[in-house]
Design a protein around this motif. Structure first.
Motif, PDB file in Angstrom:
ATOM      1  N   ALA A 148       0.821  -1.087  -0.309  1.00  0.00           N
ATOM      2  CA  ALA A 148      -0.078  -0.122   0.086  1.00  0.00           C
ATOM      3  C   ALA A 148       0.740   1.261   0.116  1.00  0.00           C
ATOM      4  O   ALA A 148       1.970   1.384   0.764  1.00  0.00           O
ATOM      5  CB  ALA A 148      -0.973   0.049   1.161  1.00  0.00           C
ATOM      6  N   GLY A 149       0.401   2.134  -0.661  1.00  0.00           N
ATOM      7  CA  GLY A 149       1.225   3.411  -0.999  1.00  0.00           C
ATOM      8  C   GLY A 149       1.985   3.421  -2.077  1.00  0.00           C
ATOM      9  O   GLY A 149       2.714   4.461  -2.305  1.00  0.00           O
ATOM     10  N   SER A 150       2.043   2.274  -2.959  1.00  0.00           N
ATOM     11  CA  SER A 150       2.777   2.454  -4.109  1.00  0.00           C
ATOM     12  C   SER A 150       1.861   3.124  -5.185  1.00  0.00           C
ATOM     13  O   SER A 150       0.902   3.189  -4.937  1.00  0.00           O
ATOM     14  CB  SER A 150       3.183   0.783  -4.543  1.00  0.00           C
ATOM     15  OG  SER A 150       3.866   0.375  -3.488  1.00  0.00           O
ATOM     16  N   TYR A 151       2.628   3.244  -6.429  1.00  0.00           N
ATOM     17  CA  TYR A 151       1.980   4.044  -7.357  1.00  0.00           C
ATOM     18  C   TYR A 151       2.344   3.296  -8.776  1.00  0.00           C
ATOM     19  O   TYR A 151       3.153   2.739  -8.989  1.00  0.00           O
ATOM     20  CB  TYR A 151       2.231   5.507  -7.490  1.00  0.00           C
ATOM     21  CG  TYR A 151       1.995   6.448  -6.646  1.00  0.00           C
ATOM     22  CD1 TYR A 151       1.049   7.266  -6.907  1.00  0.00           C
ATOM     23  CD2 TYR A 151       2.798   6.576  -5.283  1.00  0.00           C
ATOM     24  CE1 TYR A 151       0.587   8.353  -5.986  1.00  0.00           C
ATOM     25  CE2 TYR A 151       2.209   7.451  -4.598  1.00  0.00           C
ATOM     26  CZ  TYR A 151       1.390   8.301  -4.749  1.00  0.00           C
ATOM     27  OH  TYR A 151       1.033   9.220  -3.866  1.00  0.00           O
ATOM     28  N   LEU A 152       1.549   3.615  -9.451  1.00  0.00           N
ATOM     29  CA  LEU A 152       1.593   2.653 -10.945  1.00  0.00           C
ATOM     30  C   LEU A 152       1.228   4.247 -11.953  1.00  0.00           C
ATOM     31  O   LEU A 152       0.354   4.705 -12.020  1.00  0.00           O
ATOM     32  CB  LEU A 152       0.611   1.791 -11.176  1.00  0.00           C
ATOM     33  CG  LEU A 152       0.286   1.237 -12.797  1.00  0.00           C
ATOM     34  CD1 LEU A 152       1.732   0.335 -13.242  1.00  0.00           C
ATOM     35  CD2 LEU A 152      -0.751   0.450 -13.141  1.00  0.00           C
ATOM     36  N   ALA A 153       2.378   4.205 -12.850  1.00  0.00           N
ATOM     37  CA  ALA A 153       2.092   5.325 -13.933  1.00  0.00           C
ATOM     38  C   ALA A 153       2.272   4.517 -15.300  1.00  0.00           C
ATOM     39  O   ALA A 153       3.226   4.026 -15.350  1.00  0.00           O
ATOM     40  CB  ALA A 153       3.357   6.241 -13.778  1.00  0.00           C
ATOM     41  N   ILE A 154       1.299   4.910 -16.039  1.00  0.00           N
ATOM     42  CA  ILE A 154       0.957   4.398 -17.289  1.00  0.00           C
ATOM     43  C   ILE A 154       1.017   5.297 -18.288  1.00  0.00           C
ATOM     44  O   ILE A 154       0.217   6.514 -18.159  1.00  0.00           O
ATOM     45  CB  ILE A 154       0.040   3.347 -17.314  1.00  0.00           C
ATOM     46  CG1 ILE A 154       0.137   2.214 -16.787  1.00  0.00           C
ATOM     47  CG2 ILE A 154      -0.204   3.018 -18.805  1.00  0.00           C
ATOM     48  CD1 ILE A 154      -0.975   1.140 -16.571  1.00  0.00           C
ATOM     49  N   SER A 155       1.604   5.335 -19.318  1.00  0.00           N
ATOM     50  CA  SER A 155       1.196   6.051 -20.585  1.00  0.00           C
ATOM     51  C   SER A 155       1.095   5.342 -21.670  1.00  0.00           C
ATOM     52  O   SER A 155       1.614   4.146 -21.790  1.00  0.00           O
ATOM     53  CB  SER A 155       2.337   7.244 -21.007  1.00  0.00           C
ATOM     54  OG  SER A 155       3.269   6.849 -21.622  1.00  0.00           O
ATOM     55  N   HIS A 156       0.060   5.779 -22.400  1.00  0.00           N
ATOM     56  CA  HIS A 156      -0.473   4.560 -23.561  1.00  0.00           C
ATOM     57  C   HIS A 156      -1.292   5.305 -24.642  1.00  0.00           C
ATOM     58  O   HIS A 156      -1.894   6.401 -24.324  1.00  0.00           O
ATOM     59  CB  HIS A 156      -1.570   3.693 -22.892  1.00  0.00           C
ATOM     60  CG  HIS A 156      -1.801   2.390 -23.720  1.00  0.00           C
ATOM     61  ND1 HIS A 156      -0.591   1.591 -23.956  1.00  0.00           N
ATOM     62  CD2 HIS A 156      -2.722   1.879 -24.547  1.00  0.00           C
ATOM     63  CE1 HIS A 156      -0.959   0.612 -24.525  1.00  0.00           C
ATOM     64  NE2 HIS A 156      -2.259   0.723 -25.185  1.00  0.00           N
ATOM     65  N   ALA A 157      -0.841   5.034 -25.861  1.00  0.00           N
ATOM     66  CA  ALA A 157      -1.571   5.792 -26.821  1.00  0.00           C
ATOM     67  C   ALA A 157      -3.009   5.531 -26.988  1.00  0.00           C
ATOM     68  O   ALA A 157      -3.510   4.618 -26.730  1.00  0.00           O
ATOM     69  CB  ALA A 157      -0.919   5.273 -28.233  1.00  0.00           C
ATOM     70  N   THR A 158      -3.781   6.573 -27.773  1.00  0.00           N
ATOM     71  CA  THR A 158      -5.023   6.275 -27.688  1.00  0.00           C
ATOM     72  C   THR A 158      -5.594   6.571 -29.176  1.00  0.00           C
ATOM     73  O   THR A 158      -4.627   7.260 -30.021  1.00  0.00           O
ATOM     74  CB  THR A 158      -6.018   7.169 -26.833  1.00  0.00           C
ATOM     75  OG1 THR A 158      -7.312   7.055 -27.217  1.00  0.00           O
ATOM     76  CG2 THR A 158      -5.424   8.609 -26.844  1.00  0.00           C
ATOM     77  N   ARG A 159      -6.503   5.942 -29.595  1.00  0.00           N
ATOM     78  CA  ARG A 159      -7.259   6.208 -31.146  1.00  0.00           C
ATOM     79  C   ARG A 159      -7.976   7.409 -31.030  1.00  0.00           C
ATOM     80  O   ARG A 159      -8.327   7.952 -32.070  1.00  0.00           O
ATOM     81  CB  ARG A 159      -7.856   5.053 -31.789  1.00  0.00           C
ATOM     82  CG  ARG A 159      -6.960   3.798 -31.757  1.00  0.00           C
ATOM     83  CD  ARG A 159      -7.893   2.430 -32.302  1.00  0.00           C
ATOM     84  NE  ARG A 159      -8.229   3.020 -33.648  1.00  0.00           N
ATOM     85  CZ  ARG A 159      -7.774   2.594 -34.734  1.00  0.00           C
ATOM     86  NH1 ARG A 159      -6.610   2.093 -34.551  1.00  0.00           N
ATOM     87  NH2 ARG A 159      -8.422   2.724 -35.835  1.00  0.00           N
ATOM     88  N   ASP A 160      -8.480   7.878 -29.907  1.00  0.00           N
ATOM     89  CA  ASP A 160      -9.125   9.029 -29.960  1.00  0.00           C
ATOM     90  C   ASP A 160      -8.463  10.593 -30.582  1.00  0.00           C
ATOM     91  O   ASP A 160      -7.303  10.409 -30.366  1.00  0.00           O
ATOM     92  CB  ASP A 160      -9.364   9.530 -28.459  1.00  0.00           C
ATOM     93  CG  ASP A 160     -10.126   8.437 -27.672  1.00  0.00           C
ATOM     94  OD1 ASP A 160     -10.535   7.413 -28.303  1.00  0.00           O
ATOM     95  OD2 ASP A 160     -10.272   8.476 -26.199  1.00  0.00           O
ATOM     96  N   GLY A 161      -9.344  11.033 -31.112  1.00  0.00           N
ATOM     97  CA  GLY A 161      -8.632  12.406 -31.900  1.00  0.00           C
ATOM     98  C   GLY A 161      -8.236  12.193 -33.326  1.00  0.00           C
ATOM     99  O   GLY A 161      -8.740  12.856 -33.898  1.00  0.00           O
ATOM    100  N   GLN A 162      -7.365  11.310 -33.238  1.00  0.00           N
ATOM    101  CA  GLN A 162      -6.821  10.992 -34.496  1.00  0.00           C
ATOM    102  C   GLN A 162      -6.658   9.634 -34.983  1.00  0.00           C
ATOM    103  O   GLN A 162      -5.462   9.210 -35.143  1.00  0.00           O
ATOM    104  CB  GLN A 162      -5.163  11.646 -34.860  1.00  0.00           C
ATOM    105  CG  GLN A 162      -5.318  13.191 -34.354  1.00  0.00           C
ATOM    106  CD  GLN A 162      -4.088  13.814 -34.733  1.00  0.00           C
ATOM    107  OE1 GLN A 162      -3.755  13.953 -35.820  1.00  0.00           O
ATOM    108  NE2 GLN A 162      -3.076  14.277 -33.566  1.00  0.00           N
ATOM    109  N   PRO A 163      -7.651   8.948 -35.315  1.00  0.00           N
ATOM    110  CA  PRO A 163      -7.762   7.388 -35.543  1.00  0.00           C
ATOM    111  C   PRO A 163      -7.040   7.177 -36.706  1.00  0.00           C
ATOM    112  O   PRO A 163      -6.177   6.068 -36.636  1.00  0.00           O
ATOM    113  CB  PRO A 163      -9.419   7.248 -35.603  1.00  0.00           C
ATOM    114  CG  PRO A 163      -9.978   8.478 -35.788  1.00  0.00           C
ATOM    115  CD  PRO A 163      -8.922   9.409 -35.049  1.00  0.00           C
TER     116      PRO A 163
END
Ligand SMILES: C[S@@+](CC[C@H](N)C(=O)[O-])C[C@H]1O[C@@H](n2cnc3c(N)ncnc32)[C@H](O)[C@@H]1O
Length: 173
Positions: free
Chosen positions: A142-157
């Motif tokens: 507990a107290g840990s973090y998860l950071a994710i970045s991920h591409a999305t198709r939203d906006g410019q499919p």
């Protein structure tokens, strides 16, 4: 390829912001999965620049298929005892979490930030990314973090479809 340089810069800016936020939130340990070769503004350098830091980071998960990337990363970081480079496949959490280099550097009983920045694109649905992420979550306290970045198709499919094709072809999958 259209838009890719801006996307990569925005992604790296996100990584730096996330690390600063995490250090300011009290995190001192980082497990950077799919770190790539350490470059300017990398996790350990951003974390260590924060005044309160003393951070240890493990840029883990550079894949087996890229021994040159692993060797280069190790060469860049070997003088720094607060980092280590671990060669493992994130799709085998037991290999990452049970790796002797991980336990030598990180204390899994203390909060950790697990970073999966621009790496989950390389984990196809058949490898069950949701379940994989859950295994990392369950391994940290507990107290840990998860950071994710991920591409999305939203906006410019259309652009996203082009990038997807490129990523499918890339040797670093
Ligand atoms: C697009 S780069 C992202 C690098 C860095 N996280 C960033 O955001 O700048 C993706 C990285 O994930 C690594 N990678 C891809 N599949 C992986 C896997 N199954 N296990 C571990 N690393 C993986 C690649 O070797 C590469 O270093």
């Amino acid at each position: 390829m259209a838009g890719l340089p801006q996307i990569m810069r925005a992604n790296r800016a996100f990584l730096r912001r996330a690390v600063r936020f995490l250090v300011d939130s009290g995190i001192r340990q980082f497990l950077d999965i799919g770190s790539g070769i350490p470059t300017a503004g990398n996790v350990h350098s951003v974390a260590q620049r924060r005044p309160t830091s003393g951070a240890r980071s493990l840029p883990g998960g550079v894949r087996r298929q890229r021994p040159v990337a692993v060797a280069h990363s190790r060469a860049l970081l070997e003088a720094d005892p607060t980092t280590a480079v671990l060669e493992a496949d994130l799709r085998r959490p037991e290999d990452v979490l049970g790796h002797p280099e991980l336990s030598a550097l990180l204390d899994l009983d203390q909060p950790i930030a697990v970073l999966m920045v621009a790496v989950l694109h390389f984990v196809p649905a058949v490898d069950q990314p949701r379940e994989l992420i859950a295994q990392y979550r369950d391994a940290v306290p507990a107290g840990s973090y998860l950071a994710i970045s991920h591409a999305t198709r939203d906006g410019q499919p259309e652009l996203a479809a082009e990038h997807q094709t490129l990523y499918r072809r890339t040797a670093i999958r």
